[in-house]
Design an enzyme around this catalytic site. Structure first.
Site, PDB file in Angstrom:
ATOM      1  N   ARG A  30     -12.898  16.184 -16.747  1.00 39.52           N
ATOM      2  CA  ARG A  30     -12.519  14.939 -17.424  1.00 39.52           C
ATOM      3  C   ARG A  30     -12.232  15.193 -18.901  1.00 39.52           C
ATOM      4  O   ARG A  30     -11.276  14.648 -19.460  1.00 39.52           O
ATOM      5  CB  ARG A  30     -13.637  13.905 -17.279  1.00 39.52           C
ATOM      6  CG  ARG A  30     -13.780  13.330 -15.899  1.00 39.52           C
ATOM      7  CD  ARG A  30     -15.027  12.472 -15.779  1.00 39.52           C
ATOM      8  NE  ARG A  30     -14.956  11.273 -16.622  1.00 39.52           N
ATOM      9  CZ  ARG A  30     -15.988  10.456 -16.813  1.00 39.52           C
ATOM     10  NH1 ARG A  30     -17.167  10.704 -16.235  1.00 39.52           N
ATOM     11  NH2 ARG A  30     -15.856   9.390 -17.580  1.00 39.52           N
ATOM     12  N   CYS A  71     -19.951  10.027 -24.162  1.00 41.51           N
ATOM     13  CA  CYS A  71     -19.808  10.293 -22.719  1.00 41.51           C
ATOM     14  C   CYS A  71     -18.813   9.269 -22.180  1.00 41.51           C
ATOM     15  O   CYS A  71     -17.878   8.885 -22.869  1.00 41.51           O
ATOM     16  CB  CYS A  71     -21.155  10.224 -22.010  1.00 41.51           C
ATOM     17  SG  CYS A  71     -21.998   8.629 -22.125  1.00 41.51           S
TER      18      CYS A  71
END
Length: 273
Positions: free
Chosen positions: A174, A231
């Site tokens: 990601r 995050c």
């Protein structure tokens, strides 16, 4: 309790301490952890990050203001003298978020149960099938600590100045935009200059936290410089902040994290699309 982590054996010994309160901070999401221990620490209280949040903010589980946090904490029967032990059913996932929230609200008598409910069960801790929903009101008073929280403006300033390091807890795929974001309408990639330390790197197979200065240094983090952790939605960033705290390094959590940064058209992203 000045340490950020408490072992299961130490926690079991505190079960009947009248000033110690166990909070079940279990939370997950579609695609998140599912395997863990069943039940709850006997006498624990449920702290839901999707309930204790800024309801006016469309971003997920954003930190509420001090008055709102105070009201929720008092409803859980928490006092200013409460010694909090936070756990989740998965070992270590969302408990670190609850730990950070209390620190951000000025309550330092808080520790995470290392290994969570699975470790508690192995240590012989008492487990209940249900959890008591109501408690006598406490006298907890939140005191917001802004140094524990970073917003989008602070992150943009850190990118521009380089004075604070940005550390992303998402998986490498990601981070590098090799896989799409799980949330719809969100760009892929990372903040310019950010470092990547997937939170799973800091977990042992049994869910205990691996406190390692080398893990941070290996991804280019200078432990003598300030760090902002990030995050997907501000949950696993707190695992990085917990590990840094165990190393004696206080950090700030970017509360909006990629849910905010990746959803805006005006934020810089690497690699460029």
């Amino acid at each position: 309790m000045t340490r950020a982590l408490i072992t299961a054996a130490e926690a079991v010994a505190r079960l009947d301490d009248p000033d110690t309160v166990f909070l079940d901070g279990s939370w997950t999401f579609p695609g998140g952890p599912r395997t863990g221990a069943d039940g709850h620490v006997r006498g624990s209280r449920h702290f839901d990050i999707d309930t204790v949040k800024d309801r006016a903010n469309p971003l997920p589980h954003m930190l509420p203001d001090a008055d709102t946090f105070t009201a929720h904490a008092r409803a859980l029967g928490l006092n200013n003298t409460s010694r909090l032990i936070i756990y989740d059913r998965y070992g270590l996932f969302s408990a670190a978020r609850v730990w950070w929230m209390f620190h951000a609200m000025g309550h330092d008598e808080v520790a995470v149960l290392d290994g969570g409910l699975p470790a508690w069960a192995i240590a012989g801790g008492l487990i209940a099938d249900t959890i008591e929903p109501t408690w006598p009101e406490g006298d907890f008073q939140a005191r917001f600590c802004p140094q524990r929280v970073a917003d989008r403006v602070a992150v943009a300033a850190a990118i521009a100045s380089g004075e604070r390091q940005i550390l992303d807890a998402r998986g490498e795929a990601r981070f590098s935009a090799r896989t799409p974001e799980p949330r719809e309408g969100m760009r892929s990639g990372h903040m310019p200059g950010a470092h990547n330390l997937p939170f799973t790197t800091l977990l042992y197979p049994d869910g205990r936290l691996r406190v390692s200065a080398e893990a941070f240094r290996d991804v280019g983090i200078d432990l003598d410089k300030p760090v902002i952790t990030s995050c997907g939605s501000g949950v696993t960033a707190c695992i990085l902040s917990l590990a840094l705290d165990c190393l004696g390094k206080e950090s700030a959590v970017y509360d909006g994290s990629w849910s905010e940064w990746g959803s805006r058209p005006d934020t810089a992203i690497e690699p460029e699309a």
